[in-house]
Every structure is written in C-alpha cells, then in structure tokens.
Design an enzyme around this catalytic site. Structure first.
Site, PDB file in Angstrom:
ATOM      1  N   HIS A 181       0.824  -1.215   0.000  1.00  0.00           N
ATOM      2  CA  HIS A 181       0.000   0.000   0.000  1.00  0.00           C
ATOM      3  C   HIS A 181       0.857   1.264   0.000  1.00  0.00           C
ATOM      4  O   HIS A 181       0.637   2.166  -0.808  1.00  0.00           O
ATOM      5  CB  HIS A 181      -0.957  -0.001   1.195  1.00  0.00           C
ATOM      6  CG  HIS A 181      -1.600   1.323   1.443  1.00  0.00           C
ATOM      7  ND1 HIS A 181      -2.479   1.915   0.545  1.00  0.00           N
ATOM      8  CD2 HIS A 181      -1.483   2.191   2.476  1.00  0.00           C
ATOM      9  CE1 HIS A 181      -2.872   3.090   1.031  1.00  0.00           C
ATOM     10  NE2 HIS A 181      -2.284   3.279   2.193  1.00  0.00           N
ATOM     11  N   HIS A 211       3.765   7.378   5.210  1.00  0.00           N
ATOM     12  CA  HIS A 211       2.550   8.050   5.681  1.00  0.00           C
ATOM     13  C   HIS A 211       1.807   7.306   6.796  1.00  0.00           C
ATOM     14  O   HIS A 211       1.070   7.919   7.549  1.00  0.00           O
ATOM     15  CB  HIS A 211       1.608   8.391   4.513  1.00  0.00           C
ATOM     16  CG  HIS A 211       0.797   7.258   3.993  1.00  0.00           C
ATOM     17  ND1 HIS A 211       1.250   6.412   3.003  1.00  0.00           N
ATOM     18  CD2 HIS A 211      -0.449   6.843   4.315  1.00  0.00           C
ATOM     19  CE1 HIS A 211       0.314   5.524   2.729  1.00  0.00           C
ATOM     20  NE2 HIS A 211      -0.724   5.754   3.519  1.00  0.00           N
ATOM     21  N   ASP A 212       2.008   5.997   6.938  1.00  0.00           N
ATOM     22  CA  ASP A 212       1.353   5.236   8.004  1.00  0.00           C
ATOM     23  C   ASP A 212       2.324   4.713   9.060  1.00  0.00           C
ATOM     24  O   ASP A 212       1.911   4.021   9.989  1.00  0.00           O
ATOM     25  CB  ASP A 212       0.598   4.033   7.407  1.00  0.00           C
ATOM     26  CG  ASP A 212      -0.708   4.427   6.743  1.00  0.00           C
ATOM     27  OD1 ASP A 212      -1.303   5.460   7.133  1.00  0.00           O
ATOM     28  OD2 ASP A 212      -1.147   3.695   5.838  1.00  0.00           O
ATOM     29  N   GLU A 261       1.593   6.051  12.612  1.00  0.00           N
ATOM     30  CA  GLU A 261       0.233   5.648  12.980  1.00  0.00           C
ATOM     31  C   GLU A 261       0.131   4.149  13.280  1.00  0.00           C
ATOM     32  O   GLU A 261      -0.591   3.738  14.181  1.00  0.00           O
ATOM     33  CB  GLU A 261      -0.680   6.004  11.801  1.00  0.00           C
ATOM     34  CG  GLU A 261      -2.130   6.149  12.109  1.00  0.00           C
ATOM     35  CD  GLU A 261      -2.875   6.691  10.906  1.00  0.00           C
ATOM     36  OE1 GLU A 261      -3.808   6.010  10.461  1.00  0.00           O
ATOM     37  OE2 GLU A 261      -2.523   7.787  10.405  1.00  0.00           O
ATOM     38  N   ASP A 262       0.855   3.331  12.507  1.00  0.00           N
ATOM     39  CA  ASP A 262       0.626   1.888  12.546  1.00  0.00           C
ATOM     40  C   ASP A 262       1.804   1.027  12.996  1.00  0.00           C
ATOM     41  O   ASP A 262       1.717  -0.201  12.962  1.00  0.00           O
ATOM     42  CB  ASP A 262       0.193   1.399  11.150  1.00  0.00           C
ATOM     43  CG  ASP A 262      -1.153   1.963  10.735  1.00  0.00           C
ATOM     44  OD1 ASP A 262      -1.927   2.404  11.606  1.00  0.00           O
ATOM     45  OD2 ASP A 262      -1.433   1.960   9.531  1.00  0.00           O
ATOM     46  N   ASP A 290      -3.304   8.308  -1.314  1.00  0.00           N
ATOM     47  CA  ASP A 290      -3.700   7.317  -0.315  1.00  0.00           C
ATOM     48  C   ASP A 290      -5.155   6.907  -0.531  1.00  0.00           C
ATOM     49  O   ASP A 290      -5.488   5.715  -0.564  1.00  0.00           O
ATOM     50  CB  ASP A 290      -3.492   7.910   1.080  1.00  0.00           C
ATOM     51  CG  ASP A 290      -3.873   6.961   2.213  1.00  0.00           C
ATOM     52  OD1 ASP A 290      -3.629   5.745   2.095  1.00  0.00           O
ATOM     53  OD2 ASP A 290      -4.405   7.449   3.226  1.00  0.00           O
TER      54      ASP A 290
END
Length: 176
Positions: free
Chosen positions: A33, A59-60, A63-64, A120
């Site tokens: 992704h 980008h994640d 967050e993840d 995204d």
C-alpha cells in the site's frame, strides 16, 4: 533514478510494515500500500518532489508501527517528518472522531500533504472496488466510499489527474 535517501526510506518502510497485512482475502503485505501511494504520485501524478514521495512511503509508519516522529525526523529530516505529521491520524482518538477530523483537516493541510492524501485515498478506493476487507459488511464498504469522497472534496484543486481518477470511482458508485 532513485536516490540513496529514497531507497533508505523504502527499506525503512518495508522493515517497519513487514509483519502487517491488508484485510483483503489474500492478506496482501501492507507495505504494498505505501509503495502504491508513492508510485501513484511519481508515475500517475508526475510528482518529482522526493520529500513528498518519501513521506508517502512513511505516511502510516507512525500511525501503525512503533516508529515515532522523532525517528522519522532523525532518519529522513524535518521536511519529510513535517509531511508525515500532517497526514498522520491521532490513534488515541476514537475511530469516528479521527474520520471527522480527517474531513475537517483536509482543506487546511499543505498542498504537498494533500497530494499524499489524494494518492492514499485513490489506492484505498481502488482496492475497495475489488476487495471487501475481512470483517467488513457491504454497508461499511459503501460508507468508506462516502467518507472518502468527503475527504477528497476538501482536497480539490491539488492535482487534476488524481482528482479525475477519484471522480471516476465516485461516478461508478453514484456519488457524483
């Protein structure tokens, strides 16, 4: 040709997301992704800004994964970190609140962060067109398309190519 910094960033994203999987039937590696988001920007939107392409890969990551903004800044600099910060949701908030904030914040972010958000959403919606995530009802899937359109509507005027592709998806879902 990709720079050493970009390749270091790609390797970092791959390592940080290595154990994560998408919720599709094939349990696709999650790193696909973030690579897709960066590729959409470079290939489909013509973005040459390496910091944007690197932030798309990351980008994640805050967050993840266990990565922090400090890690991102130390490894890839303040510019990349600032972009990652702009597109990162606050996971301490409830999901519906994060989604509400994402709609509200979209119009206030920088044009470079908006590019990442558009790519995204485009990658997520392309995936949702062909896969219903495990554990999702059809209603939840449709609700994601509606919510994504609200976010995208607040990103308009950023990149015509990406917006046209998103609009095609929204047309197919009778949202335009």
């Amino acid at each position: 040709m990709a720079s050493q910094e970009f390749m270091k960033c790609l390797q970092y994203a791959a390592q940080k997301h290595s154990t994560q999987r998408r919720k599709d039937a094939q349990s696709t590696p999650y790193v696909n992704h973030v690579i897709n988001v960066s590729t959409i920007l470079a290939v489909e939107a013509g973005v040459a800004d390496e910091a944007v392409l690197m932030a798309a890969l990351l980008h994640d990551v805050v967050e993840d994964t266990d990565a922090t903004f400090g890690d991102v800044e130390n490894l890839f600099g303040a510019d990349v970190c600032s972009l990652v910060r702009e597109v990162t949701d606050d996971k301490s908030l409830e999901k519906q609140e994060r989604k509400r904030i994402q709609i509200k914040k979209a119009s206030k972010t920088t044009s470079r962060a908006k590019l990442i958000k558009l790519a995204d959403k485009l990658d997520n919606l392309r995936d949702l067109q062909v896969n219903t995530p495990q554990g999702w009802t059809e209603e939840r899937r449709e609700a994601y398309f509606v919510w994504a359109k609200q976010v995208v509507d607040n990103l308009r005027g950023t990149n015509a190519q990406l917006e046209q592709q998103l609009d095609q998806i929204f047309r197919e879902r009778n949202l335009l």
